[in-house]
Motif scaffolding. Sequence first.
Motif, PDB file in Angstrom:
ATOM      1  N   ARG A  49       0.865  -1.184   0.000  1.00 49.42           N
ATOM      2  CA  ARG A  49       0.000   0.000   0.000  1.00 49.42           C
ATOM      3  C   ARG A  49       0.894   1.222   0.000  1.00 49.42           C
ATOM      4  N   HIS A  50       0.539   2.219  -0.749  1.00 47.56           N
ATOM      5  CA  HIS A  50       1.276   3.481  -0.804  1.00 47.56           C
ATOM      6  C   HIS A  50       2.782   3.280  -0.974  1.00 47.56           C
ATOM      7  N   LEU A  51       3.157   2.481  -1.947  1.00 43.64           N
ATOM      8  CA  LEU A  51       4.583   2.298  -2.212  1.00 43.64           C
ATOM      9  C   LEU A  51       5.213   3.648  -2.530  1.00 43.64           C
ATOM     10  N   ALA A  57       8.298  -1.301  -6.333  1.00 44.16           N
ATOM     11  CA  ALA A  57       7.162  -2.134  -6.712  1.00 44.16           C
ATOM     12  C   ALA A  57       7.546  -3.573  -7.046  1.00 44.16           C
ATOM     13  N   LEU A  58       8.654  -3.775  -7.735  1.00 45.15           N
ATOM     14  CA  LEU A  58       9.012  -5.139  -8.120  1.00 45.15           C
ATOM     15  C   LEU A  58       9.321  -6.009  -6.902  1.00 45.15           C
ATOM     16  N   GLY A  59       9.598  -5.393  -5.763  1.00 41.27           N
ATOM     17  CA  GLY A  59       9.849  -6.141  -4.537  1.00 41.27           C
ATOM     18  C   GLY A  59       8.619  -6.837  -3.979  1.00 41.27           C
ATOM     19  N   VAL A  60       7.426  -6.471  -4.428  1.00 42.01           N
ATOM     20  CA  VAL A  60       6.209  -7.125  -3.932  1.00 42.01           C
ATOM     21  C   VAL A  60       5.725  -8.226  -4.874  1.00 42.01           C
ATOM     22  N   VAL A 134       5.700  -2.628 -15.683  1.00 40.12           N
ATOM     23  CA  VAL A 134       5.137  -3.352 -14.545  1.00 40.12           C
ATOM     24  C   VAL A 134       5.383  -2.604 -13.246  1.00 40.12           C
ATOM     25  N   ASP A 135       6.586  -2.082 -13.063  1.00 37.07           N
ATOM     26  CA  ASP A 135       6.910  -1.388 -11.816  1.00 37.07           C
ATOM     27  C   ASP A 135       6.009  -0.173 -11.610  1.00 37.07           C
ATOM     28  N   TYR A 136       5.809   0.609 -12.678  1.00 37.53           N
ATOM     29  CA  TYR A 136       4.950   1.785 -12.564  1.00 37.53           C
ATOM     30  C   TYR A 136       3.510   1.392 -12.249  1.00 37.53           C
ATOM     31  N   LEU A 137       3.010   0.377 -12.908  1.00 38.38           N
ATOM     32  CA  LEU A 137       1.609  -0.024 -12.707  1.00 38.38           C
ATOM     33  C   LEU A 137       1.341  -0.484 -11.280  1.00 38.38           C
ATOM     34  N   LEU A 141      -1.173   1.427  -8.691  1.00 39.50           N
ATOM     35  CA  LEU A 141      -2.298   0.773  -8.015  1.00 39.50           C
ATOM     36  C   LEU A 141      -2.186   0.885  -6.499  1.00 39.50           C
ATOM     37  N   SER A 142      -0.959   0.775  -5.983  1.00 36.25           N
ATOM     38  CA  SER A 142      -0.775   0.811  -4.524  1.00 36.25           C
ATOM     39  C   SER A 142      -1.120   2.171  -3.920  1.00 36.25           C
ATOM     40  N   GLN A 143      -1.211   3.198  -4.744  1.00 37.32           N
ATOM     41  CA  GLN A 143      -1.579   4.520  -4.234  1.00 37.32           C
ATOM     42  C   GLN A 143      -3.069   4.604  -3.922  1.00 37.32           C
TER      43      GLN A 143
END
Length: 197
Positions: A49-51, A57-60, A134-137, A141-143
């Motif tokens: 959430r809220h990365l 992002a790729l870490g999740v 992928v990282d941006y998406l 979404l996490s925002q």
Amino acid sequence: MRRLRERPVVFMKDPSTVVGPYDDVLIPRGSRKTDWEVELGVATGTTARHLGSPQEALGVVAGYVISHDVSERTFQLDLSPQWDLGKSCETFNPLGPWLVTTDEVPAPKRLWLRLAVNGRKRQDGTSGDMIFGVDYLIWHLSQYMVLNPGDPINTGTPPPGSPLACPITRTCRRATASGLRSTALAGLSSASWRRPN
């Protein structure tokens, strides 16, 4: 997800859309333009959430999978200002058959994605051809929502051959999506098409 004023379009797919790679795809009643999109799917491995940035992002991500994002374009574009009606019909998201873990795909920027309809190649591109990475998406979404372990995310399709980019949308009867199995990017996911009884 598609570009709209430099932002991705986000839509939800009902849980009943998810089926296996060789399961039947049911053509809904009233369908006139049911068609295809091969997509790179992501399975999340941790809560996000809220990365803070796309780099986080790729870490999740737990792994990657081939996704077949089936759409009924009449429902999607003519019956509602939201895309969900055309994206959420039962069986409209075959996944698999393999989930490739991130240790085999450290950077999902050049993964080969292709799709054939009735034996004819319709899409052939790479994840590097997608409008958003992928990282941006995942960061985007996490925002706005919490991503939980195991959540599937369809990240988009390479533009070459996408039905919305074609002058005529043809109704699909059988489609085959190829892509992830290992770092060799060999594999097969197919779905047969039929109208429910």
